[in-house]
Design an enzyme around this catalytic site. Structure first.
Site, short mmCIF file in Angstrom:
data_model
loop_
_atom_site.label_atom_id
_atom_site.label_comp_id
_atom_site.label_asym_id
_atom_site.label_seq_id
_atom_site.Cartn_x
_atom_site.Cartn_y
_atom_site.Cartn_z
N ASP A 64 1.93 15.00 22.68
CA ASP A 64 1.74 13.68 22.10
C ASP A 64 0.67 12.89 22.85
OD1 ASP A 64 3.74 14.10 20.22
OD2 ASP A 64 5.32 13.22 21.48
N TYR A 182 8.34 22.00 30.95
CA TYR A 182 7.80 20.66 31.16
C TYR A 182 8.33 20.08 32.46
CZ TYR A 182 5.83 20.17 26.44
OH TYR A 182 5.08 20.31 25.29
#
Length: 337
Positions: A64, A182
């Site tokens: 994003d 992540y």
């Protein structure tokens, strides 16, 4: 040779595997969008400068706006004839494609193998350092004066290509992946708020209970419907397998939230971090994220952590001989859902 046969030869492509990293701050996310700066557009524009042909990339994990990547993997199919020209030995004696291990930690095979083998398009798989250098040179132009021409702040160095290689047969950057990992950084009152960390760590004004956060995130491990932590997309499943999770402090005291899954749905990582941060602040019990998971209902009670603290750290793949099998399995699961 007939016209049809000639067209077929001209259209033959070879697949390249590209390993890169980027600072997400200057971009509106990975995906190309009309009139907006994106990582995908920058990479594809640079590729077209080098290849002199249209280049459309496929990425392992779309990020994003504001999200960073230390190790991202993409593939791109380029015309075989053009690739042979680019990778042919030059006057300086530099050779074309050579077998070379994928750099450590940069999207290598899960079993530690280098990912070399028979390439797509009949070329040997392996790294091509000269093309890596040329692509980084093209990126400097795209992120410099070409961004300025669009009225955007220059961002030279915000995208760096680590490796360009002929991909092994069956490789698909998205569907061959086994997992994505992540890392999210939080700076609380233990570390204080260093202005130099403001672009890559979430600042919170309390001392977080890291042990409670770790217990909370472990409740989410396994195969579940993560609807409570996702922004659902029409026709897409929110079932994911969270394969690894943990919360700890590093040597400097920064809180690190690590999550690994087969794949992540939209906003999943940031929502999980937001939920466990509430636990760390003492505003929720350690059991609360698990309760939200089982409710399978997205509502405003689960906050979303800001994007700038999030980094895609790793994309893991199977050994070369299992790449095609993994891609077929992943596609079948997505189609079934």
């Amino acid at each position: 040779m007939s016209g049809g046969e000639e067209h077929e030869v001209l259209d033959e492509t070879t697949r390249l595997r590209i390993e890169l990293a980027y600072d997400g701050a200057p971009f509106r996310g990975w995906a190309r969008q009309p009139g907006l700066p994106s990582v995908q557009a920058a990479l594809e524009d640079a590729l077209e400068l080098v290849v002199r042909a249209p280049c459309r990339t496929v990425v392992a994990g779309r990020t994003d706006t504001g999200v960073h990547a230390r190790n991202q993997t993409v593939h791109v199919d380029v015309p075989v004839t053009r690739w042979r020209e680019l990778s042919a030995p030059r006057g300086g004696g530099e050779s074309g494609p050579a077998r070379s291990a994928t750099p450590a930690g940069r999207g290598g095979a899960a079993d530690g193998s280098p990912g070399a083998g028979s390439g797509v398009g009949g070329l040997a798989a392996g790294s091509v350092p000269a093309i890596t250098r040329r692509l980084n040179g093209a990126l400097a132009r795209v992120l410099g004066r070409e961004r300025e021409a669009h009225g955007w702040e220059p961002a030279v160095g915000a995208v760096v290509v680590h490796d360009v290689a002929v991909a092994p047969a069956g490789f698909d950057a998205r569907f061959s992946a086994l997992s994505r990992g992540y890392l999210y950084r939080v700076a609380d009152t233990v570390t204080g708020h260093d202005p130099l960390t403001r672009t890559w760590a979430w600042w919170l004004n309390s001392e977080l209970d890291v042990a409670a956060m770790d217990r909370a995130v472990h409740e989410l491990l396994g195969l579940h419907d993560f609807l409570s932590f996702c922004k659902p997309r029409e026709g897409a499943t929110t079932v994911r397998e969270l394969q690894g999770a943990g919360v700890e402090r590093d040597a400097a005291g920064t809180v690190l939230v690590r999550l690994t899954a087969d794949a992540f749905c939209h906003h999943m990582v940031r929502s999980v971090v937001g939920a466990v941060a509430r636990v760390g602040e003492g505003r929720r019990d350690a059991s609360w994220p698990g309760e939200r998971l089982r409710a399978a209902n997205r509502d405003a009670s689960v906050p979303m952590a800001p994007a700038h603290g999030l980094v895609l750290e790793a994309v893991n793949y199977p050994s070369p001989e299992r790449l095609a099998e993994r891609a077929l399995l992943t596609r079948a699961r997505r189609d079934a859902s």
